[in-house]
Write an enzyme that holds these catalytic residues in place. Structure first.
Site, PDB file in Angstrom:
ATOM      1  CB  CYS A  29      11.579   7.657   7.779  1.00  0.00           C
ATOM      2  SG  CYS A  29       9.967   7.846   8.500  1.00  0.00           S
ATOM      3  CB  CYS A  74       8.993   8.730  13.539  1.00  0.00           C
ATOM      4  SG  CYS A  74       8.475   8.578  11.815  1.00  0.00           S
ATOM      5  CG  HIS A 102       4.565  -1.226  -1.271  1.00  0.00           C
ATOM      6  ND1 HIS A 102       4.206  -1.976  -0.169  1.00  0.00           N
ATOM      7  CD2 HIS A 102       5.530  -0.374  -0.844  1.00  0.00           C
ATOM      8  CE1 HIS A 102       4.946  -1.604   0.864  1.00  0.00           C
ATOM      9  NE2 HIS A 102       5.750  -0.636   0.480  1.00  0.00           N
ATOM     10  CE  LYS A 118       4.596  -7.262   8.578  1.00  0.00           C
ATOM     11  NZ  LYS A 118       5.977  -7.727   8.715  1.00  0.00           N
ATOM     12  CB  CYS A 170      12.696   7.627  11.848  1.00  0.00           C
ATOM     13  SG  CYS A 170      11.518   6.274  11.553  1.00  0.00           S
ATOM     14  CG  HIS A 202       7.509   4.606  10.537  1.00  0.00           C
ATOM     15  ND1 HIS A 202       8.246   5.469   9.755  1.00  0.00           N
ATOM     16  CD2 HIS A 202       7.052   3.634   9.727  1.00  0.00           C
ATOM     17  CE1 HIS A 202       8.247   5.021   8.518  1.00  0.00           C
ATOM     18  NE2 HIS A 202       7.534   3.925   8.466  1.00  0.00           N
ATOM     19  CE  LYS A 204       0.367   3.685  11.428  1.00  0.00           C
ATOM     20  NZ  LYS A 204       1.132   4.109  10.337  1.00  0.00           N
ATOM     21  CG  HIS A 215       1.430  -2.529   2.202  1.00  0.00           C
ATOM     22  ND1 HIS A 215       1.137  -1.376   1.507  1.00  0.00           N
ATOM     23  CD2 HIS A 215       2.345  -2.166   3.146  1.00  0.00           C
ATOM     24  CE1 HIS A 215       1.806  -0.357   2.015  1.00  0.00           C
ATOM     25  NE2 HIS A 215       2.562  -0.814   3.005  1.00  0.00           N
TER      26      HIS A 215
HETATM   27  O1  ME8 Z   1       9.923   4.654   0.797  1.00  0.00           O
HETATM   28  N1  ME8 Z   1      -1.164   3.785   1.352  1.00  0.00           N
HETATM   29  O2  ME8 Z   1      10.088   2.473   0.077  1.00  0.00           O
HETATM   30  P1  ME8 Z   1       8.859   1.746   0.801  1.00  0.00           P
HETATM   31  C1  ME8 Z   1      -0.593   4.176   0.198  1.00  0.00           C
HETATM   32  N2  ME8 Z   1      12.582   2.804  -0.567  1.00  0.00           N
HETATM   33  N3  ME8 Z   1       0.734   4.127  -0.047  1.00  0.00           N
HETATM   34  C2  ME8 Z   1       1.506   3.677   0.944  1.00  0.00           C
HETATM   35  C3  ME8 Z   1       0.984   3.240   2.195  1.00  0.00           C
HETATM   36  C4  ME8 Z   1      -0.420   3.309   2.366  1.00  0.00           C
HETATM   37  N4  ME8 Z   1      -1.033   2.927   3.492  1.00  0.00           N
HETATM   38  N5  ME8 Z   1       2.028   2.828   2.953  1.00  0.00           N
HETATM   39  C5  ME8 Z   1       3.145   3.006   2.208  1.00  0.00           C
HETATM   40  C6  ME8 Z   1      10.523   3.740   0.249  1.00  0.00           C
HETATM   41  N6  ME8 Z   1       2.839   3.518   1.007  1.00  0.00           N
HETATM   42  C7  ME8 Z   1      11.863   4.010  -0.398  1.00  0.00           C
HETATM   43  C8  ME8 Z   1      11.644   4.695  -1.724  1.00  0.00           C
HETATM   44  S1  ME8 Z   1      12.567   5.681  -4.012  1.00  0.00           S
HETATM   45  C9  ME8 Z   1      14.054   6.158  -4.592  1.00  0.00           C
HETATM   46  C10 ME8 Z   1      12.911   5.025  -2.454  1.00  0.00           C
HETATM   47  C11 ME8 Z   1       3.730   3.899  -0.083  1.00  0.00           C
HETATM   48  O3  ME8 Z   1       9.029   0.299   0.549  1.00  0.00           O
HETATM   49  C12 ME8 Z   1       4.488   5.153   0.264  1.00  0.00           C
HETATM   50  O4  ME8 Z   1       3.713   6.289   0.131  1.00  0.00           O
HETATM   51  O5  ME8 Z   1       8.752   2.210   2.197  1.00  0.00           O
HETATM   52  C13 ME8 Z   1       5.627   5.106  -0.741  1.00  0.00           C
HETATM   53  O6  ME8 Z   1       5.254   5.631  -2.002  1.00  0.00           O
HETATM   54  C14 ME8 Z   1       5.901   3.626  -0.803  1.00  0.00           C
HETATM   55  O7  ME8 Z   1       4.742   2.942  -0.314  1.00  0.00           O
HETATM   56  C15 ME8 Z   1       7.068   3.396   0.108  1.00  0.00           C
HETATM   57  O8  ME8 Z   1       7.594   2.183  -0.052  1.00  0.00           O
END
Ligand code: ME8
Length: 543
Positions: free
Chosen positions: A132, A146, A24, A319, A129, A149, A316, A21
């Site tokens: 996370c 959590c 990311h 989904k 969690c 979440h 927030k 989304h």
């Molecule tokens: O955490 N606004 O992966 P992930 C801004 N696999 N950024 C957001 C957000 C939002 N509303 N929601 C999520 C992981 N993010 C691990 C990382 S690295 C070795 C492993 C951002 O797919 C969040 O802050 O859950 C984070 O940087 C990323 O999406 C998490 O992606």
């Protein structure tokens, strides 16, 4: 800032459990902007992104989809490639945590830590969690849930291997004190220092209840905790511990840019590593990751930059609420530069931010359609009309007030490059864009004041007409180059209209008088069409 030193820029490896989304896309667009900017400065850049494919969360999603975790990951990762291609994200390396070379590096790191006396077996009783992939203490939970979440964590109880994280409290505090820029922005550093001062507990770093992970080299009953596995990607991708080149064969076909080769990639790139992450994973990217590195005898990365989160129209993004912003929906409707610009200007770089459609439209119309697009279009149209599209020679205005405004434009142009370098060094991409837009605004005011369309009607003002059109050509040229990292598509389209290439070192291009007299430009075309509010339905009614 020395623009000759290498920089290794990384995004998190996103989980392959779901579609990506706007959150990311934000980290990835920040990283792509940094990478493009520094490359354009002539700085050696390695830009890494990838996918996080192990762990319970992926296992659960694959099971729900009735397929194996690897087959599931293969499908989702394809969507990552499509998304990054569609947004023209120019990464050098895409790593998957299921890559063999990566799994080997994880096993080696673990072995080093065991040999260093940092691993012990113990009973693990924790609240975990899965979303996370992180355990919590009762104290961390909010109403038993959590904090991120808002779900009830699993109660886990098993015997597994622990990492003596507690040994690293003081070394981490010392490292941060000696390197104040290692966590930015400053409030994020203070947050980590505050938590460190509370002291660290040892953490469980293996699991026995499922097998979708990297097996522990000496005890195959266990797989490595997914975070421990994933974080290692930042060095496994550099061939750590001892490869002599990047694992290019293993990742062949995945690069969207093509990195510069280096004989000893770890030694070359690691000292200049900059991790971009969201605030929720800052803990993992500092405390957990740096302790792993220190335990293995390696240095922490140079910097971690943590951004905030997007909300959507004050809520927030989730989904459940059905308000998830999908990057391709926005790019498909308004263009990928419009998406990128909104993220760079309004995004959560310094704190949390709110995605509002009304702000999107207002920002787009004022800066891109009425500002930049209008300036380029009217200057090139006038150049076509009055000079047959050919850049005239430089001359001063006869009229002193106009000459003063021309000199002010020259000063602004010549100050722009160092301003951009300073802003990008500070990860302030909003300020970098603003510096460019200030030039646009001043130049639009210059056009209104000089009024070349009036000068053209008076043969006695031919010199002033020439002075104004020469100045406009120089600004257009500089805008093209200044925008290469921030609005890459627009930069190419401006270059096409100017009949130049959006190439060359920025220090040589963002300066006055770089577009030679006698150069013939191409046909002007509108750059950004205005978004008409009426076509957008009702603007948000929220305060
Ligand atoms: O955490 N606004 O992966 P992930 C801004 N696999 N950024 C957001 C957000 C939002 N509303 N929601 C999520 C992981 N993010 C691990 C990382 S690295 C070795 C492993 C951002 O797919 C969040 O802050 O859950 C984070 O940087 C990323 O999406 C998490 O992606």
């Amino acid at each position: 800032m020395n623009v000759e030193t290498p920089i290794y820029i990384t995004t998190p490896l996103y989980y392959v459990n779901d579609e990506l989304h706007i959150g990311h896309a934000t980290t990835t667009i920040y990283a792509d902007t940094l990478a493009r900017f520094w490359r354009a400065c002539g700085r050696p850049v390695l830009f890494l992104t990838g996918s996080d494919e192990h762990g319970q969360k992926i296992h659960k999603a694959a099971t729900a989809a009735g397929t194996s975790p690897k087959a599931f990951a293969d499908t989702i990762v394809q969507k990552f490639f499509e998304l990054w291609d569609a947004l023209d994200i120019q990464y050098d390396v895409f790593i998957r945590t299921t890559d063999d070379f990566h799994k080997q590096a994880v096993a080696q790191l673990f072995t080093r830590l065991r040999d260093g006396g940092f691993i012990r077996k113990d009973n693990y009783n924790a609240l975990y969690c899965v979303e996370c992939e992180t355990n919590y203490t009762e104290k961390d939970l909010v109403d038993g849930k959590c904090p991120i979440h808002k779900t009830t964590p699993q109660q886990v109880s098993e015997e597994n291997y622990f990492f003596t994280l507690s040994k690293f409290t003081q070394p981490l505090l010392d490292h941060i004190a000696a390197n104040p820029q290692c966590i930015v922005p400053e409030p994020r550093r203070n947050e980590i220092v505050g938590k460190l001062k509370e002291g660290l507990n040892d953490i469980s770093v293996t699991r026995t209840t499922f097998d979708w992970g990297v097996p522990l080299p000496w005890d195959k009953q266990h797989v490595v905790w997914v975070w421990w596995d994933a974080l290692v990607n930042y060095i496994s991708a550099l061939g750590w511990p001892n490869a002599e080149s990047l694992p290019t064969d293993a990742i062949a076909g995945r690069s969207r840019h093509g990195h510069e080769t280096s004989a000893a990639p770890f030694a070359h790139w690691w000292p200049s590593a900059v991790h971009l992450v969201g605030k929720d994973i800052l803990w993992h990217h500092t405390v957990v990751w740096w302790s792993q590195l220190l335990g293995a005898g390696e240095k922490p990365p140079r910097q971690v930059f943590a951004h905030g989160w997007w909300q959507v129209e004050g809520d927030k993004m989730s989904k459940t609420l059905g308000n998830v912003i999908k990057p391709l929906d926005v790019a498909g409707k308004y263009g990928r530069d419009a998406l990128r610009y909104h993220i760079l200007r309004e995004g959560p770089a310094k704190g949390d931010a709110d995605w509002r459609q009304s702000a999107f439209v207002a920002r787009y119309n004022s800066d891109l359609a009425n500002g930049l697009g209008n300036l380029l279009n009217r200057s090139l149209n006038m150049l076509g009309k009055y000079f047959g599209g050919v850049v005239p020679a430089e001359c001063a205005f006869d009229q002193p007030a106009l000459e003063t405004s021309r000199l002010s434009l020259i000063a602004r142009v010549n100050a722009l490059y160092p301003r951009l370098v300073a802003a990008v060094t500070a990860f302030d991409l909003d300020a970098a864009c603003e510096a460019v837009i200030e030039l646009v605004r001043e130049t639009n005011a210059f056009v209104n004041n000089a009024a070349p369309f009036k000068l053209a009607k008076d043969p006695a003002r031919a010199k002033d007409l020439q002075a104004s059109m020469h100045a406009l050509c120089q600004v257009d040229f500089v805008l093209c180059h200044a925008l290469r990292a921030f609005l890459p598509d627009a930069a190419v389209r401006i270059a096409n209209q100017l009949g130049i290439k959006a190439e060359g070192k920025l220090a040589d291009c963002i300066a006055w008088n770089k577009l030679a007299a006698g150069h013939t430009t191409s046909r002007p075309e509108p750059l950004f069409a205005r978004i008409e509010e009426a076509a957008e339905g009702k603007p948000s009614t929220k305060p």
